[in-house]
Design a protein around this motif. Structure first.
Motif, PDB file in Angstrom:
ATOM      1  N   LEU A  56      40.842   3.393 -35.439  1.00 66.81           N
ATOM      2  CA  LEU A  56      39.594   3.690 -34.723  1.00 66.81           C
ATOM      3  C   LEU A  56      38.836   4.774 -35.470  1.00 66.81           C
ATOM      4  N   LEU A  57      37.545   4.539 -35.726  1.00 65.31           N
ATOM      5  CA  LEU A  57      36.682   5.554 -36.325  1.00 65.31           C
ATOM      6  C   LEU A  57      35.622   5.944 -35.305  1.00 65.31           C
ATOM      7  N   LEU A  58      35.554   7.228 -34.973  1.00 63.92           N
ATOM      8  CA  LEU A  58      34.508   7.780 -34.114  1.00 63.92           C
ATOM      9  C   LEU A  58      33.485   8.454 -35.023  1.00 63.92           C
ATOM     10  N   VAL A  59      32.264   7.932 -35.037  1.00 56.39           N
ATOM     11  CA  VAL A  59      31.258   8.374 -36.001  1.00 56.39           C
ATOM     12  C   VAL A  59      30.061   8.944 -35.240  1.00 56.39           C
ATOM     13  N   ASP A  60      29.778  10.233 -35.459  1.00 62.95           N
ATOM     14  CA  ASP A  60      28.753  10.944 -34.696  1.00 62.95           C
ATOM     15  C   ASP A  60      27.441  11.011 -35.460  1.00 62.95           C
ATOM     16  N   GLU A  61      26.410  10.333 -34.946  1.00 64.64           N
ATOM     17  CA  GLU A  61      25.043  10.352 -35.471  1.00 64.64           C
ATOM     18  C   GLU A  61      24.982  10.198 -36.993  1.00 64.64           C
TER      19      GLU A  61
ATOM     20  N   LEU B 290      28.966   0.324 -41.917  1.00 64.12           N
ATOM     21  CA  LEU B 290      29.602   0.347 -40.601  1.00 64.12           C
ATOM     22  C   LEU B 290      29.922  -1.069 -40.115  1.00 64.12           C
ATOM     23  N   LYS B 291      29.026  -1.999 -40.397  1.00 64.52           N
ATOM     24  CA  LYS B 291      29.278  -3.391 -40.004  1.00 64.52           C
ATOM     25  C   LYS B 291      30.478  -3.961 -40.754  1.00 64.52           C
ATOM     26  N   ARG B 292      30.580  -3.643 -42.040  1.00 66.66           N
ATOM     27  CA  ARG B 292      31.729  -4.124 -42.810  1.00 66.66           C
ATOM     28  C   ARG B 292      33.028  -3.534 -42.273  1.00 66.66           C
ATOM     29  N   LEU B 293      33.005  -2.237 -42.012  1.00 68.47           N
ATOM     30  CA  LEU B 293      34.222  -1.574 -41.523  1.00 68.47           C
ATOM     31  C   LEU B 293      34.655  -2.147 -40.180  1.00 68.47           C
ATOM     32  N   ALA B 294      33.668  -2.541 -39.360  1.00 63.11           N
ATOM     33  CA  ALA B 294      33.980  -3.044 -38.020  1.00 63.11           C
ATOM     34  C   ALA B 294      34.584  -4.442 -38.029  1.00 63.11           C
ATOM     35  N   THR B 295      34.673  -5.071 -39.202  1.00 64.18           N
ATOM     36  CA  THR B 295      35.396  -6.344 -39.278  1.00 64.18           C
ATOM     37  C   THR B 295      36.898  -6.121 -39.391  1.00 64.18           C
ATOM     38  N   ARG B 296      37.289  -4.869 -39.681  1.00 62.66           N
ATOM     39  CA  ARG B 296      38.712  -4.556 -39.854  1.00 62.66           C
ATOM     40  C   ARG B 296      39.188  -3.421 -38.953  1.00 62.66           C
ATOM     41  N   HIS B 297      38.265  -2.637 -38.427  1.00 61.32           N
ATOM     42  CA  HIS B 297      38.605  -1.468 -37.607  1.00 61.32           C
ATOM     43  C   HIS B 297      37.819  -1.523 -36.303  1.00 61.32           C
ATOM     44  N   ALA B 298      38.193  -0.664 -35.381  1.00 64.34           N
ATOM     45  CA  ALA B 298      37.330  -0.345 -34.244  1.00 64.34           C
ATOM     46  C   ALA B 298      36.445   0.818 -34.677  1.00 64.34           C
ATOM     47  N   VAL B 299      35.133   0.654 -34.552  1.00 58.32           N
ATOM     48  CA  VAL B 299      34.180   1.679 -34.979  1.00 58.32           C
ATOM     49  C   VAL B 299      33.260   2.000 -33.807  1.00 58.32           C
ATOM     50  N   VAL B 300      33.275   3.251 -33.369  1.00 58.57           N
ATOM     51  CA  VAL B 300      32.408   3.705 -32.288  1.00 58.57           C
ATOM     52  C   VAL B 300      31.382   4.663 -32.872  1.00 58.57           C
ATOM     53  N   VAL B 301      30.102   4.320 -32.712  1.00 60.67           N
ATOM     54  CA  VAL B 301      29.014   5.107 -33.272  1.00 60.67           C
ATOM     55  C   VAL B 301      28.243   5.766 -32.135  1.00 60.67           C
TER      56      VAL B 301
END
Length: 243
Positions: free
Chosen positions: A165-170, A187-198
């Motif tokens: 999981l990646l939590l990404v702030d602004e 971010l879109k590429r990473l979200a194919t392999r991870h959970a990404v919260v922006v």
């Protein structure tokens, strides 16, 4: 599959209810945007998930075993696979891009491994640098990078820790239009392999992410769904978009 479940979280500071019975889930993989007005609880939500703040009530369940993260240390939560990138990049500016990534590589951290490196670490470093668009700048000092490039480097340093999981702030703050486009793509590429919260304020950037959006207000979920769905919600318009 649900990777993170925030279940009935509440926390107050000096009588102010920052998070109010907050519940929602994050899948793996997934790209999720979290938006809301100042004071909505976005930062406090991230503080709770990463162990910086302990809530008064509720649970944060993690992974296939539903491990409760509440009460665990920030370092233990990071080792479990939760990575966080703050709004202001925190890179080692006097060190090269290569050295920043090498220091972050997950694995054997004994002095000889760090000093001499390992072949698989070198391959992983090259892979990360290519992913974040900085392979051609591996030898440059981090302090010489643009603001956007420093943001990518910090994301790369998170990736080196192999988070789920990646939590990404602004991430879009202070970036040029070209950097914002490249950040969206990353971010879109990473979200194919991870959970990404922006967590983001810029609605144009959120719209380009084209993902599920959770709107927070007064520490609770006000609305959730596609960008079009939440931006047409009268309550969201009233408390956030109309301001």
């Amino acid at each position: 599959m649900s990777l993170l479940e925030v279940d009935g979280i509440s926390v107050s500071f000096d009588g102010f209810r920052a998070i109010n019975n907050l519940s929602f889930t994050i899948e793996e993989p997934e790209l999720r945007a979290v938006i809301g007005p100042n004071g909505a609880g976005k930062t406090t939500f991230m503080d709770i998930v990463t162990g910086k703040t302990r809530p008064d009530t509720g649970k944060v369940l993690w992974g296939e075993d539903n491990l409760n993260l509440i009460g665990r240390s920030e370092s233990a939560i990071a080792r479990a696979g939760v990575g966080r990138k703050f709004q202001k990049p925190t890179v080692f500016e006097d060190q090269s891009v290569r050295e920043n990534l090498a220091m972050a590589i997950k694995g054997d951290r004994n002095p000889f491994a760090v000093l001499f490196g390992r072949r698989d670490d070198a391959a992983r470093l090259t892979e990360i640098a290519t992913e974040i668009g900085l392979f051609g700048r591996l030898g440059r000092k981090a302090g010489e990078l643009s603001h956007g490039q420093k943001q990518w480097l910090e994301i790369g340093m998170l990736l080196a820790q192999e988070p789920r999981l990646l939590l990404v702030d602004e991430p879009a703050a202070g970036m040029t239009p070209e950097e914002r486009t490249q950040t969206t793509d990353l971010l879109k590429r990473l979200a194919t392999r991870h959970a990404v919260v922006v967590v983001e304020h810029d609605m144009d950037f959120v719209r380009r992410l084209d993902c599920r959006v959770t709107v927070l207000h007064e520490g609770r979920v006000l609305a959730e769904g596609s960008v079009d769905h939440v931006t047409q919600n009268p309550e969201v318009i009233d408390v956030y978009l109309g301001r």
